[in-house]
Design a protein around this motif. Structure first.
Motif, PDB file in Angstrom:
ATOM      1  N   LEU A  32       0.732  -1.222   0.009  1.00 50.50           N
ATOM      2  CA  LEU A  32       0.046   0.061   0.070  1.00 50.50           C
ATOM      3  C   LEU A  32       0.746   1.203   0.087  1.00 50.50           C
ATOM      4  O   LEU A  32       0.484   2.209  -0.708  1.00 50.50           O
ATOM      5  CB  LEU A  32      -0.917  -0.017   1.116  1.00 50.50           C
ATOM      6  CG  LEU A  32      -2.014   1.056   1.268  1.00 50.50           C
ATOM      7  CD1 LEU A  32      -2.843   0.815   0.096  1.00 50.50           C
ATOM      8  CD2 LEU A  32      -2.979   0.817   2.449  1.00 50.50           C
ATOM      9  N   ARG A  33       1.950   1.290   0.727  1.00 49.09           N
ATOM     10  CA  ARG A  33       2.821   2.396   0.584  1.00 49.09           C
ATOM     11  C   ARG A  33       3.499   2.718  -0.574  1.00 49.09           C
ATOM     12  O   ARG A  33       3.734   3.598  -1.131  1.00 49.09           O
ATOM     13  CB  ARG A  33       3.884   2.283   1.927  1.00 49.09           C
ATOM     14  CG  ARG A  33       3.111   2.599   3.354  1.00 49.09           C
ATOM     15  CD  ARG A  33       4.321   2.769   4.143  1.00 49.09           C
ATOM     16  NE  ARG A  33       5.260   3.643   4.058  1.00 49.09           N
ATOM     17  CZ  ARG A  33       6.208   4.186   4.755  1.00 49.09           C
ATOM     18  NH1 ARG A  33       6.292   3.548   5.986  1.00 49.09           N
ATOM     19  NH2 ARG A  33       6.900   5.086   4.301  1.00 49.09           N
ATOM     20  N   ASN A  61      -6.438  -7.679  -0.453  1.00 47.91           N
ATOM     21  CA  ASN A  61      -6.598  -8.081   1.022  1.00 47.91           C
ATOM     22  C   ASN A  61      -6.676  -6.793   1.898  1.00 47.91           C
ATOM     23  O   ASN A  61      -7.638  -6.723   2.765  1.00 47.91           O
ATOM     24  CB  ASN A  61      -5.502  -8.808   1.757  1.00 47.91           C
ATOM     25  CG  ASN A  61      -5.682 -10.410   1.101  1.00 47.91           C
ATOM     26  OD1 ASN A  61      -6.738 -10.568   0.606  1.00 47.91           O
ATOM     27  ND2 ASN A  61      -4.544 -11.165   1.148  1.00 47.91           N
ATOM     28  N   ALA A  62      -5.872  -5.629   1.634  1.00 52.22           N
ATOM     29  CA  ALA A  62      -5.808  -4.633   2.349  1.00 52.22           C
ATOM     30  C   ALA A  62      -7.054  -3.995   2.470  1.00 52.22           C
ATOM     31  O   ALA A  62      -7.647  -3.200   3.184  1.00 52.22           O
ATOM     32  CB  ALA A  62      -4.527  -3.631   2.090  1.00 52.22           C
ATOM     33  N   ARG A  69     -13.482   0.086  -1.696  1.00 55.25           N
ATOM     34  CA  ARG A  69     -13.345  -0.554  -2.961  1.00 55.25           C
ATOM     35  C   ARG A  69     -12.249  -0.200  -3.788  1.00 55.25           C
ATOM     36  O   ARG A  69     -12.032  -0.961  -4.962  1.00 55.25           O
ATOM     37  CB  ARG A  69     -14.880  -0.200  -3.660  1.00 55.25           C
ATOM     38  CG  ARG A  69     -15.705  -0.602  -2.838  1.00 55.25           C
ATOM     39  CD  ARG A  69     -17.226  -0.130  -3.525  1.00 55.25           C
ATOM     40  NE  ARG A  69     -17.566  -1.389  -4.177  1.00 55.25           N
ATOM     41  CZ  ARG A  69     -18.822  -1.520  -5.098  1.00 55.25           C
ATOM     42  NH1 ARG A  69     -19.205  -0.213  -5.423  1.00 55.25           N
ATOM     43  NH2 ARG A  69     -19.068  -2.574  -5.459  1.00 55.25           N
ATOM     44  N   THR A  70     -11.537   0.950  -3.848  1.00 45.70           N
ATOM     45  CA  THR A  70     -10.400   1.045  -4.847  1.00 45.70           C
ATOM     46  C   THR A  70      -9.247   1.373  -4.060  1.00 45.70           C
ATOM     47  O   THR A  70      -9.457   1.497  -2.675  1.00 45.70           O
ATOM     48  CB  THR A  70     -10.815   2.475  -5.549  1.00 45.70           C
ATOM     49  OG1 THR A  70     -10.933   3.685  -4.637  1.00 45.70           O
ATOM     50  CG2 THR A  70     -12.379   2.259  -6.124  1.00 45.70           C
ATOM     51  N   GLN A  71      -8.186   1.232  -4.770  1.00 44.85           N
ATOM     52  CA  GLN A  71      -6.770   1.460  -4.187  1.00 44.85           C
ATOM     53  C   GLN A  71      -6.517   2.773  -3.801  1.00 44.85           C
ATOM     54  O   GLN A  71      -6.194   3.046  -2.580  1.00 44.85           O
ATOM     55  CB  GLN A  71      -5.712   0.902  -5.364  1.00 44.85           C
ATOM     56  CG  GLN A  71      -4.300   1.322  -4.757  1.00 44.85           C
ATOM     57  CD  GLN A  71      -3.525   0.564  -5.987  1.00 44.85           C
ATOM     58  OE1 GLN A  71      -3.461  -0.459  -6.267  1.00 44.85           O
ATOM     59  NE2 GLN A  71      -2.421   1.334  -6.388  1.00 44.85           N
ATOM     60  N   ASN A  72      -7.168   3.793  -4.447  1.00 48.42           N
ATOM     61  CA  ASN A  72      -7.012   5.416  -4.247  1.00 48.42           C
ATOM     62  C   ASN A  72      -7.779   5.641  -2.844  1.00 48.42           C
ATOM     63  O   ASN A  72      -7.450   6.488  -2.132  1.00 48.42           O
ATOM     64  CB  ASN A  72      -7.555   6.242  -5.144  1.00 48.42           C
ATOM     65  CG  ASN A  72      -6.872   6.248  -6.485  1.00 48.42           C
ATOM     66  OD1 ASN A  72      -5.682   5.664  -6.350  1.00 48.42           O
ATOM     67  ND2 ASN A  72      -7.418   6.631  -7.677  1.00 48.42           N
ATOM     68  N   GLN A  73      -9.075   4.793  -2.483  1.00 45.94           N
ATOM     69  CA  GLN A  73      -9.692   5.092  -1.182  1.00 45.94           C
ATOM     70  C   GLN A  73      -8.782   4.674  -0.075  1.00 45.94           C
ATOM     71  O   GLN A  73      -8.514   4.968   1.033  1.00 45.94           O
ATOM     72  CB  GLN A  73     -10.939   4.324  -1.207  1.00 45.94           C
ATOM     73  CG  GLN A  73     -11.926   4.948  -2.051  1.00 45.94           C
ATOM     74  CD  GLN A  73     -13.209   4.013  -2.040  1.00 45.94           C
ATOM     75  OE1 GLN A  73     -13.140   2.897  -2.150  1.00 45.94           O
ATOM     76  NE2 GLN A  73     -14.150   4.756  -2.345  1.00 45.94           N
ATOM     77  N   ALA A  74      -8.022   3.257  -0.405  1.00 51.23           N
ATOM     78  CA  ALA A  74      -7.278   2.779   0.559  1.00 51.23           C
ATOM     79  C   ALA A  74      -5.877   3.713   0.934  1.00 51.23           C
ATOM     80  O   ALA A  74      -5.511   3.758   2.061  1.00 51.23           O
ATOM     81  CB  ALA A  74      -6.516   1.335   0.105  1.00 51.23           C
TER      82      ALA A  74
END
Length: 86
Positions: A32-33, A61-62, A69-74
Motif C-alpha cells: 500500500l505504501r 486484502n488491504a 473498494r478502490t486502491q485510491n480510497q485505501a
C-alpha cells in the motif's frame, strides 16, 4: 535458531502497520505504501522481488480489511493517518 527467535519477537511487538485503526500485515502495508508513492504493481513487484499478481493480492486484502473498494480510497486512508508515505 536466531531467525526463529526474531520472527517470534516481531510477532509479539506492537505493530505500527495500522491504518484507520485496522491492522495490516507487513506485506499489505508495504504494498500500500509503494502504491501511495505512485508505483504500479509491476514496479512494486520488481522492487520487492515478487510477482505483480502477488502485489495485487496483498492490495486486495488491504482494501477488504479497510472496507474500501478502490486502491485510491485505501491510499487516502493511509495518508489520513499522518504517516509519512513518501
Amino acid at each position: 535458531m536466531a531467525a526463529c527467535f526474531h520472527r517470534c519477537v516481531r510477532r509479539k511487538l506492537p505493530s505500527d502497520r495500522t491504518v484507520d485503526g485496522i491492522s495490516l500485515t507487513s506485506r499489505e502495508y508495504e504494498c500500500l505504501r509503494w502504491a501511495a508513492r505512485g508505483n504500479s504493481a509491476w514496479v512494486t513487484g520488481r522492487i520487492l522481488g515478487i510477482k505483480p499478481r502477488t502485489i495485487a493480492f496483498h492490495l486486495d486484502n488491504a482494501k477488504k480489511k479497510l472496507g474500501v473498494r478502490t486502491q485510491n480510497q485505501a491510499i487516502a486512508l493511509l495518508g489520513s493517518e499522518g504517516s509519512s508515505i513518501l
